[in-house]
Motif scaffolding. Structure first.
Motif, PDB file in Angstrom:
ATOM      1  N   ASP A 267     -66.359  30.173 -31.198  1.00 20.43           N
ATOM      2  CA  ASP A 267     -65.336  29.291 -31.608  1.00 20.43           C
ATOM      3  C   ASP A 267     -63.735  29.570 -31.360  1.00 20.43           C
ATOM      4  OD1 ASP A 267     -63.981  27.283 -33.211  1.00 20.43           O
ATOM      5  OD2 ASP A 267     -63.820  28.573 -35.203  1.00 20.43           O
ATOM      6  N   GLN A 268     -63.380  28.699 -30.445  1.00 16.77           N
ATOM      7  CA  GLN A 268     -62.042  29.112 -29.627  1.00 16.77           C
ATOM      8  C   GLN A 268     -61.852  30.566 -29.406  1.00 16.77           C
ATOM      9  OE1 GLN A 268     -59.511  26.377 -29.683  1.00 16.77           O
ATOM     10  NE2 GLN A 268     -61.518  25.355 -29.784  1.00 16.77           N
ATOM     11  N   VAL A 269     -62.882  30.846 -28.381  1.00 19.35           N
ATOM     12  CA  VAL A 269     -62.885  32.353 -27.947  1.00 19.35           C
ATOM     13  C   VAL A 269     -61.887  32.303 -26.774  1.00 19.35           C
ATOM     14  CG1 VAL A 269     -64.338  34.247 -27.044  1.00 19.35           C
ATOM     15  CG2 VAL A 269     -64.884  33.094 -28.965  1.00 19.35           C
ATOM     16  N   SER A 270     -61.195  33.440 -26.765  1.00 20.36           N
ATOM     17  CA  SER A 270     -60.158  33.752 -25.469  1.00 20.36           C
ATOM     18  C   SER A 270     -60.682  35.456 -25.261  1.00 20.36           C
ATOM     19  CB  SER A 270     -58.925  33.557 -25.658  1.00 20.36           C
ATOM     20  OG  SER A 270     -58.511  32.289 -25.915  1.00 20.36           O
ATOM     21  N   ARG A 276     -60.353  30.917 -22.160  1.00 20.44           N
ATOM     22  CA  ARG A 276     -59.389  30.558 -23.082  1.00 20.44           C
ATOM     23  C   ARG A 276     -60.010  29.464 -24.080  1.00 20.44           C
ATOM     24  NH1 ARG A 276     -57.506  34.450 -21.514  1.00 20.44           N
ATOM     25  NH2 ARG A 276     -55.439  34.563 -20.799  1.00 20.44           N
ATOM     26  N   ASP A 277     -60.067  29.520 -25.247  1.00 18.68           N
ATOM     27  CA  ASP A 277     -60.221  28.395 -26.261  1.00 18.68           C
ATOM     28  C   ASP A 277     -61.825  27.911 -25.963  1.00 18.68           C
ATOM     29  OD1 ASP A 277     -57.657  29.027 -27.218  1.00 18.68           O
ATOM     30  OD2 ASP A 277     -57.009  27.583 -25.956  1.00 18.68           O
ATOM     31  N   VAL A 278     -62.710  28.961 -25.686  1.00 17.62           N
ATOM     32  CA  VAL A 278     -64.141  28.559 -25.619  1.00 17.62           C
ATOM     33  C   VAL A 278     -64.708  28.265 -26.737  1.00 17.62           C
ATOM     34  CG1 VAL A 278     -66.264  29.131 -24.340  1.00 17.62           C
ATOM     35  CG2 VAL A 278     -64.241  29.212 -22.981  1.00 17.62           C
ATOM     36  N   SER A 279     -65.684  27.175 -26.924  1.00 16.24           N
ATOM     37  CA  SER A 279     -66.405  27.253 -27.943  1.00 16.24           C
ATOM     38  C   SER A 279     -67.979  26.473 -27.665  1.00 16.24           C
ATOM     39  CB  SER A 279     -65.860  25.990 -28.908  1.00 16.24           C
ATOM     40  OG  SER A 279     -64.788  26.308 -29.636  1.00 16.24           O
ATOM     41  N   SER A 313     -58.655  36.551 -28.919  1.00 19.54           N
ATOM     42  CA  SER A 313     -58.630  35.502 -30.174  1.00 19.54           C
ATOM     43  C   SER A 313     -59.744  34.609 -30.232  1.00 19.54           C
ATOM     44  CB  SER A 313     -57.384  34.817 -29.858  1.00 19.54           C
ATOM     45  OG  SER A 313     -57.615  33.868 -28.712  1.00 19.54           O
ATOM     46  N   GLY A 314     -60.021  34.205 -31.362  1.00 17.67           N
ATOM     47  CA  GLY A 314     -61.112  33.329 -31.722  1.00 17.67           C
ATOM     48  C   GLY A 314     -62.094  34.013 -32.553  1.00 17.67           C
ATOM     49  N   ARG A 315     -63.266  33.500 -32.833  1.00 18.39           N
ATOM     50  CA  ARG A 315     -64.518  34.248 -33.660  1.00 18.39           C
ATOM     51  C   ARG A 315     -65.681  33.853 -32.999  1.00 18.39           C
ATOM     52  NH1 ARG A 315     -65.791  31.784 -39.529  1.00 18.39           N
ATOM     53  NH2 ARG A 315     -66.836  33.461 -40.403  1.00 18.39           N
ATOM     54  N   ARG A 480     -62.144  27.441 -19.088  1.00 19.60           N
ATOM     55  CA  ARG A 480     -62.230  26.593 -20.142  1.00 19.60           C
ATOM     56  C   ARG A 480     -63.404  25.622 -20.175  1.00 19.60           C
ATOM     57  NH1 ARG A 480     -57.051  26.137 -23.131  1.00 19.60           N
ATOM     58  NH2 ARG A 480     -55.624  27.185 -22.074  1.00 19.60           N
TER      59      ARG A 480
END
Length: 512
Positions: A267-270, A276-279, A313-315, A480
């Motif tokens: 979830d929104q992993v960087s 960047r912001d990969v889900s 960042s992200g989860r 992305r």
């Protein structure tokens, strides 16, 4: 072509190479004409690499002869091949990581200043830049090779061979690590070499490349010559039958496996320099493909999941629970297996045995007395399990993995990835550098793994493979997610449109 009336530039007659307990080549013959692209195909272990190493002066034949321009040719070392005008690009890189790109390209042939005997760096940097221009790429000639990607290192190897300006260029799987655009440019270079009157011996498992660029093809099987024929007189299906001695009915086959519960969620992993912001979502029983051009962030994605790259960042969630591994050991303990894209540099341990290469990912489970020593019985149990399951061809558990063919080395690494438990498998280029028969076997194994309930994340630059056996495909561009393709939307055109233009294509048939 060399047809009996036209003298062959290179002629191999009755070539035999024997190692202890193994006859790698058995009376092989073939010839190459001036200005010909001659393909050499066969399964791993067919003898292709051994033949190329004889031509390059790395192996000595036990019997047979080689003629070059109607004169005897028997190189004792690689320098002999270079002096004779034969340049070999081997499948496994032979680069010095701490030297610059230009120093690698001209290693052993550096121009020196007349007075102080220093290397003329401006000259080799300029010449290296010109060589890369012919390949249609830009690589900094002053950069250390250790800083390059796998595909860039492959291009350095190609530039090094072209710099020799030889009569015969031998290419062993030259496109294995290249993107689609880089492959197209390389094939154009091969055609240019042919137009200049130089000969190319082209070894590849990718038959589309063989048919796109070669004039004739020689098929080897089990170290023996099977057939030499013009490409115009054969077909891909016939070559496959000749290579494997049987019909391979489906190159890419995906069994119908129903997706289960979510195994992995990002979830929104960087992470790393560009992810960047990969889900993404991966379910039990699914094969989720990851597509995109080289350098789009695929390595970072696989490494952050496996704990080899810290999460910025992200989860991440594993079976619904927070998942933040401190390193690969945490990932393996959680039942996650990992297959690296670079078999030589980050995969096999060439000086260790097959069983040690297999069990290194599960050492805790094969410890014996007091947990301090390894249990030979435990190691042999792991070896027997995966030797049978993956049909690994080896003389026994103590054979050095470096002595196996590339395809069998890949199977050992596949077994290492499965050993931690197979809850989730991360596969980077799972069939790179393996023959058609081994590729089908690996695809069949991936189907078995998902049928048992595991989730698979598969990163592949081979678009037919990516689309042929994946249930869904995420496309990366510049770190992305720019596409999520399912069903009929899974086409090469859609993947390349997303990957090269940044145009977003998101299927709605499957959520996630």
């Amino acid at each position: 072509m060399a047809d009996g009336s036209t003298p062959a530039l290179l002629r191999v007659d009755g070539l035999t190479v024997e190692f202890p307990g193994v006859r790698a080549l058995d009376g092989v013959h073939f010839d190459v004409a001036a200005g010909e692209v001659h393909a050499l195909v066969g399964e791993n272990g067919a003898g292709k690499s051994t033949l190329l190493k004889v031509l390059g002066g790395l192996h000595q034949p036990s019997a047979g002869t080689i003629g070059l321009a109607e004169r005897p040719y028997r190189p004792r070392r690689p320098a002999d091949a270079t002096h004779a005008g034969i340049a070999v690009i081997y499948q496994e890189f032979n680069l010095y990581p701490d030297l610059t790109v230009a120093e690698n390209v001209f290693s052993g042939r550096e121009p020196f200043h007349r007075f102080h005997r220093g290397i003329r760096y401006a000259e080799i940097n300029r010449r290296a830049t010109e060589l890369f221009a012919t390949l249609g790429v830009r690589i900094d000639p002053t950069a250390p090779v250790s800083s390059l990607t796998v595909s860039e290192q492959q291009l350095v190897e190609i530039a090094k061979a072209l710099s020799v300006d030889g009569r015969i260029i031998v290419m062993d799987e030259p496109t294995a690590a290249l993107s689609a655009d880089e492959v197209t440019r390389l094939l154009d270079v091969v055609r240019r070499l042919r137009a200049e009157g130089r000969s190319v011996v082209y070894v590849s498992h990718r038959l589309d490349e063989v048919f796109a660029v070669a004039d004739r093809v020689t098929v080897l099987r089990d170290g023996r010559h099977v057939r030499t024929t013009a490409l115009a007189d054969t077909s891909p299906d016939e070559l496959v039958r000749l290579m494997v001695g049987r019909d391979v009915s489906a190159m890419f086959h995906r069994d119908d496996v129903a997706g289960g519960d979510v195994v992995l969620e990002l979830d929104q992993v960087s992470a790393g320099r560009q992810l960047r912001d990969v889900s993404i979502v991966v379910r039990a029983g699914e094969i989720v493909g990851i597509g995109g051009v080289a350098g789009a962030g695929q390595p970072e994605l696989s490494q952050v999941i496996f704990g080899a790259l810290p999460l910025k960042s992200g989860r991440m969630l594993l079976s619904g629970a927070d998942y933040r591994p401190k390193g690969p050991h945490d990932a393996m303990r959680a039942g996650i297996g990992f297959l690296h894209e670079d078999r030589k540099a980050a995969g096999i341990l060439p000086d260790l045995s097959v069983r040690h290469n297999l069990t290194i990912s599960v050492l805790d489970s094969v410890r014996g007395l007091f947990g301090r020593l390894l249990s030979p019985a435990g190691e042999l149990g792991v070896f027997d399990t995966f030797r049978k399951r993956l049909a690994i061809r080896t003389t026994g558990p103590d054979q050095l993995i470096g002595q196996l063919s590339g395809g069998n080395q890949q199977k050992v690494l596949f077994g290492r990835a499965l050993a931690p438990g197979g809850r989730l498998l991360i596969l980077n280029e799972p069939t790179r550098g393996v023959d058609i028969g081994a590729k089908v076997e690996i695809h069949h194994l991936i189907n078995e793994i998902t049928a048992d309930g595991a989730g698979v994340v598969m990163i592949s630059s081979d678009l037919p493979e990516l689309l042929g056996i994946s249930d869904r495909v995420y496309v990366l561009a510049a770190g992305r997610i720019v596409g999520h393709l399912t069903g009929d939307d899974r086409t090469e055109e859609n993947v390349m449109r997303c990957a090269t233009t940044g145009q977003h294509v998101f299927s709605t048939a499957v959520a996630g």
